[in-house]
Design a protein around this motif. Structure first.
Motif, PDB file in Angstrom:
ATOM      1  N   LEU A 346       0.836  -1.197   0.000  1.00  0.00           N
ATOM      2  CA  LEU A 346       0.000   0.000   0.000  1.00  0.00           C
ATOM      3  C   LEU A 346       0.875   1.253   0.000  1.00  0.00           C
ATOM      4  O   LEU A 346       1.958   1.281   0.606  1.00  0.00           O
ATOM      5  CB  LEU A 346      -0.925   0.013   1.215  1.00  0.00           C
ATOM      6  CG  LEU A 346      -1.983  -1.097   1.286  1.00  0.00           C
ATOM      7  CD1 LEU A 346      -2.753  -1.004   2.596  1.00  0.00           C
ATOM      8  CD2 LEU A 346      -2.932  -1.010   0.100  1.00  0.00           C
ATOM      9  N   THR A 347       0.432   2.264  -0.683  1.00  0.00           N
ATOM     10  CA  THR A 347       1.115   3.563  -0.679  1.00  0.00           C
ATOM     11  C   THR A 347       0.129   4.626  -0.214  1.00  0.00           C
ATOM     12  O   THR A 347      -1.083   4.403  -0.176  1.00  0.00           O
ATOM     13  CB  THR A 347       1.637   3.924  -2.079  1.00  0.00           C
ATOM     14  OG1 THR A 347       0.525   3.987  -2.989  1.00  0.00           O
ATOM     15  CG2 THR A 347       2.640   2.895  -2.566  1.00  0.00           C
ATOM     16  N   ILE A 348       0.663   5.768   0.128  1.00  0.00           N
ATOM     17  CA  ILE A 348      -0.179   6.883   0.565  1.00  0.00           C
ATOM     18  C   ILE A 348       0.398   8.173   0.005  1.00  0.00           C
ATOM     19  O   ILE A 348       1.632   8.366  -0.007  1.00  0.00           O
ATOM     20  CB  ILE A 348      -0.272   6.944   2.113  1.00  0.00           C
ATOM     21  CG1 ILE A 348      -1.265   8.021   2.560  1.00  0.00           C
ATOM     22  CG2 ILE A 348       1.099   7.152   2.753  1.00  0.00           C
ATOM     23  CD1 ILE A 348      -1.570   7.970   4.054  1.00  0.00           C
ATOM     24  N   LYS A 349      -0.442   9.033  -0.483  1.00  0.00           N
ATOM     25  CA  LYS A 349       0.004  10.308  -1.036  1.00  0.00           C
ATOM     26  C   LYS A 349       0.475  11.220   0.094  1.00  0.00           C
ATOM     27  O   LYS A 349      -0.168  11.307   1.133  1.00  0.00           O
ATOM     28  CB  LYS A 349      -1.140  10.970  -1.808  1.00  0.00           C
ATOM     29  CG  LYS A 349      -0.685  12.109  -2.708  1.00  0.00           C
ATOM     30  CD  LYS A 349      -1.817  12.610  -3.584  1.00  0.00           C
ATOM     31  CE  LYS A 349      -1.335  13.701  -4.528  1.00  0.00           C
ATOM     32  NZ  LYS A 349      -2.415  14.183  -5.419  1.00  0.00           N
ATOM     33  N   ARG A 350       1.600  11.878  -0.139  1.00  0.00           N
ATOM     34  CA  ARG A 350       2.189  12.690   0.921  1.00  0.00           C
ATOM     35  C   ARG A 350       1.240  13.776   1.415  1.00  0.00           C
ATOM     36  O   ARG A 350       1.068  13.963   2.636  1.00  0.00           O
ATOM     37  CB  ARG A 350       3.496  13.339   0.442  1.00  0.00           C
ATOM     38  CG  ARG A 350       4.237  14.097   1.548  1.00  0.00           C
ATOM     39  CD  ARG A 350       5.485  14.783   1.061  1.00  0.00           C
ATOM     40  NE  ARG A 350       5.165  15.892   0.179  1.00  0.00           N
ATOM     41  CZ  ARG A 350       5.479  15.955  -1.093  1.00  0.00           C
ATOM     42  NH1 ARG A 350       6.116  14.938  -1.665  1.00  0.00           N
ATOM     43  NH2 ARG A 350       5.161  17.000  -1.830  1.00  0.00           N
ATOM     44  N   THR A 355      -2.264  15.836   5.647  1.00  0.00           N
ATOM     45  CA  THR A 355      -3.582  16.393   5.959  1.00  0.00           C
ATOM     46  C   THR A 355      -4.294  15.542   6.993  1.00  0.00           C
ATOM     47  O   THR A 355      -4.910  16.067   7.943  1.00  0.00           O
ATOM     48  CB  THR A 355      -4.427  16.494   4.686  1.00  0.00           C
ATOM     49  OG1 THR A 355      -3.762  17.339   3.751  1.00  0.00           O
ATOM     50  CG2 THR A 355      -5.805  17.068   4.994  1.00  0.00           C
ATOM     51  N   ARG A 356      -4.226  14.209   6.849  1.00  0.00           N
ATOM     52  CA  ARG A 356      -4.878  13.315   7.816  1.00  0.00           C
ATOM     53  C   ARG A 356      -4.278  13.479   9.208  1.00  0.00           C
ATOM     54  O   ARG A 356      -4.987  13.550  10.206  1.00  0.00           O
ATOM     55  CB  ARG A 356      -4.748  11.864   7.346  1.00  0.00           C
ATOM     56  CG  ARG A 356      -5.713  11.465   6.246  1.00  0.00           C
ATOM     57  CD  ARG A 356      -5.442  10.045   5.786  1.00  0.00           C
ATOM     58  NE  ARG A 356      -5.573   9.079   6.881  1.00  0.00           N
ATOM     59  CZ  ARG A 356      -5.285   7.778   6.755  1.00  0.00           C
ATOM     60  NH1 ARG A 356      -4.839   7.322   5.584  1.00  0.00           N
ATOM     61  NH2 ARG A 356      -5.434   6.974   7.774  1.00  0.00           N
ATOM     62  N   VAL A 357      -2.934  13.555   9.257  1.00  0.00           N
ATOM     63  CA  VAL A 357      -2.272  13.685  10.562  1.00  0.00           C
ATOM     64  C   VAL A 357      -2.622  15.015  11.223  1.00  0.00           C
ATOM     65  O   VAL A 357      -3.011  15.068  12.397  1.00  0.00           O
ATOM     66  CB  VAL A 357      -0.745  13.543  10.411  1.00  0.00           C
ATOM     67  CG1 VAL A 357      -0.050  13.868  11.733  1.00  0.00           C
ATOM     68  CG2 VAL A 357      -0.382  12.141   9.969  1.00  0.00           C
ATOM     69  N   LEU A 358      -2.509  16.104  10.466  1.00  0.00           N
ATOM     70  CA  LEU A 358      -2.769  17.421  11.046  1.00  0.00           C
ATOM     71  C   LEU A 358      -4.231  17.598  11.411  1.00  0.00           C
ATOM     72  O   LEU A 358      -4.560  18.186  12.449  1.00  0.00           O
ATOM     73  CB  LEU A 358      -2.319  18.516  10.066  1.00  0.00           C
ATOM     74  CG  LEU A 358      -0.809  18.578   9.805  1.00  0.00           C
ATOM     75  CD1 LEU A 358      -0.496  19.661   8.780  1.00  0.00           C
ATOM     76  CD2 LEU A 358      -0.044  18.847  11.087  1.00  0.00           C
ATOM     77  N   SER A 359      -5.125  17.074  10.574  1.00  0.00           N
ATOM     78  CA  SER A 359      -6.554  17.168  10.893  1.00  0.00           C
ATOM     79  C   SER A 359      -6.875  16.349  12.131  1.00  0.00           C
ATOM     80  O   SER A 359      -7.641  16.778  13.008  1.00  0.00           O
ATOM     81  CB  SER A 359      -7.393  16.675   9.701  1.00  0.00           C
ATOM     82  OG  SER A 359      -7.178  17.484   8.573  1.00  0.00           O
ATOM     83  N   GLY A 360      -6.270  15.146  12.201  1.00  0.00           N
ATOM     84  CA  GLY A 360      -6.491  14.321  13.386  1.00  0.00           C
ATOM     85  C   GLY A 360      -5.952  14.975  14.637  1.00  0.00           C
ATOM     86  O   GLY A 360      -6.593  14.959  15.696  1.00  0.00           O
TER      87      GLY A 360
END
Length: 545
Positions: A346-350, A355-360
């Motif tokens: 699996l890969t994830i777009k930077r 955004t997911r980390v900062l929003s979380g």
């Protein structure tokens, strides 16, 4: 006989008229022997310990080309003060059949070379010892031993006897701000190269006109560079190194002295940097060096700084290997790409990942329990500062009472006929202290300090809500990024239902756990976990976003 005159003086502090005086004496000697003057070779402001003197080398060249018949000088020490060099000069002139005649010694023979060469070398050694002794005495008085340090100005005052003071320094306020800026930027993770570039872009002059990375970072063992100069701490260190001349090149080479031979003096009036800022810089320098050196060898690539917010912190939740940049915009497991030993493809777009980390983070940090913790910590620190203010005021009032009593006692003594000239000096000092204390108490606020700001919770919420904007603001991005990275040891990317779940590890995860469900039995597995290792203690807290 074509007579060549050689004249020299050592330092720029000596008068150029010295050359004229030497020339006049040598010309008188030439005329007395019936010789004719060929040419005068003069070296100005160059030590006789060096043979790399332009006129001296030209004299040797002309002698080899048979353009002179005799060399005339005021004294043998004008030609050289080095035993090796004066012996070589004498040997070369004898080979060419050219005698050396001086006003002081007459015609030079082997005896003169041996005795005068030894005396000249001893003179240089004795001069160096006396100079060193004088500089040490100046340093022990907290004065400069020479040179101008960035952040300070040299003070030249006229003494009562008409002489000029030496070694006095004062802080240059404008340059001191630049020094504090350099220390602060480096402690926040900015590289010396980037700091130098920003200073040059702002047209801020450095110690040598333009700034360079070496000017800022320097050498910690030698105490060179802005970041290693303990004078900014109010500590003057001298005799850290000595210089020895390389006989083959004539250039000076630095040699470190034993620390027990260093001269250290406290000069608090020259302090620019706080202890906390200094320690923060030293901690980062130590961390940078330890990450760059591994098993005594420089680890290639270890010094590369993070390009993005979480670069270098990502780990695969399957194999524990690093998550690296795949292509231009994606992260993927390094072991999958390079070795094929991991099944996590699996890969994830930077951008999506950040955004997911900062929003979380933003959502979790707005939990009521974390707001309450922020308010409690703020209130504790504010109360501590308020208590210090009250203590200082009480101390100032006590000192003012004491000074006023001493003034009254002197006044009463004078009224009773007891007067001494020293009372005037004492009274002037006491009146000055009383005026300063009175002004300080008058300017101090009488209002009771506010123990809790009414809008504190709202301020916290606003700061958290603007987290993403703060990380995009160039003015605070470096500092904010440094703080967030210092609170995390790693970020794990765990395959879960076809997507990558994000798990934070470190102090920040522990902070987020304050706002999580406190009942461990009821807490979802994907939310937060604490692991206990027997005999060691708690592992770094983890938190799922």
């Amino acid at each position: 006989m074509r007579a060549a005159i050689y004249a020299r003086y050592s330092t720029d502090l000596q008068s150029d008229a010295s050359i004229e005086d030497q020339h006049r004496l040598c010309l008188r000697l030439i005329e007395s022997h019936g010789w004719s003057e060929a040419e005068t070779y003069a070296d100005r402001g160059i030590s006789g310990a060096s043979h790399l003197r332009p006129a001296y080398q030209r004299l040797l060249e002309d002698a080899r080309n048979n353009q002179l018949d005799v060399v005339v000088a005021e004294g043998l020490d004008r030609l050289s003060r080095d035993q090796e060099h004066i012996a070589a000069f004498f040997k070369q002139m004898r080979f060419q059949g050219i005698p050396i005649v001086t006003v002081a010694e007459g015609e030079i023979s082997e005896l003169h070379i041996g005795l005068k060469g030894t005396m000249s070398s001893l003179f240089l050694k004795d001069l160096a010892q006396k100079t060193h002794r004088g500089l040490e005495g100046r340093v022990r008085k907290g004065k400069s031993a020479g040179g101008v340090t960035y952040g300070y100005d040299v003070v030249r005052d006229l003494r009562a006897d008409g002489s000029i003071t030496t070694g006095e320094r004062t802080i240059n306020a404008e340059q001191a701000d630049i020094v504090r800026r350099i220390f602060t930027d480096y402690s926040h993770g900015i590289s010396p190269r980037a700091i130098a570039a920003s200073l040059n872009d702002a047209d801020i002059s450095g110690p040598r006109a333009t700034w360079g990375a070496s000017t800022i970072y320097g050498n910690d063992k030698r105490g060179t560079g802005i970041l290693n100069n303990e004078l900014y701490l109010g500590r003057l260190i001298w005799n850290r190194q000595r210089f020895i001349k390389d006989p083959s090149t004539g250039k000076r080479q630095a040699r470190l002295n034993d620390p027990k031979d260093w001269i250290v003096e406290e000069v608090p009036n020259l302090r620019i940097i706080s202890d906390d800022l200094w320690e923060a810089v030293k901690a980062r320098q130590k961390a940078t060096r330890s990450s760059a050196i591994r098993d005594g060898l420089r680890a290639v690539g270890r010094m590369k700084r993070a390009t993005h917010l979480f670069t270098g912190m990502l780990k695969c939740g399957t194999c524990g290997g690093g998550f690296i940049q795949v292509g231009k915009h994606y992260y993927g497991c390094a072991n999958t790409r390079n070795k094929g030993t991991c099944g996590n493809r699996l890969t994830i777009k930077r951008d999506d990942f950040e955004t997911r980390v900062l929003s979380g983070l933003k959502d979790k940090l707005l939990h009521p329990d974390l707001i309450a913790e922020y308010v409690r910590a703020y209130q504790t620190e504010y109360n501590k500062l308020a208590g210090q203010i009250r203590s200082e005021r009480i101390s100032d009032e006590r000192d003012l009472t004491k000074v006023s009593r001493q003034i009254d006692q002197i006044v009463n003594a004078i009224a009773e006929g007891m007067y001494h000239p020293s009372m005037k000096t004492k009274m002037t000092a006491l009146e000055s202290t009383k005026a300063a204390l009175t002004a300080k108490l008058r300017n101090a606020s009488d209002a009771s300090p506010v123990l809790l700001h009414p809008g504190l919770a709202a301020r916290y919420q606003a700061q958290v809500a603007n987290l993403t904007e703060a990380l995009n603001d160039t003015a605070v991005k470096v500092e904010a990024t440094s703080i967030i990275r210092s609170l995390l040891s790693e970020i794990r990317l765990i395959p879960q239902d076809g997507v990558l779940a994000i798990e934070l590890v470190g102090e920040l995860a522990g902070l987020l756990s304050l706002g999580a469900t406190q009942n461990v039995k009821d807490r979802p597995t994907a939310a937060c976990s604490l692991n206990l290792v027997a005999g060691v203690g708690f592992e770094p807290t983890t938190f799922r976003l």
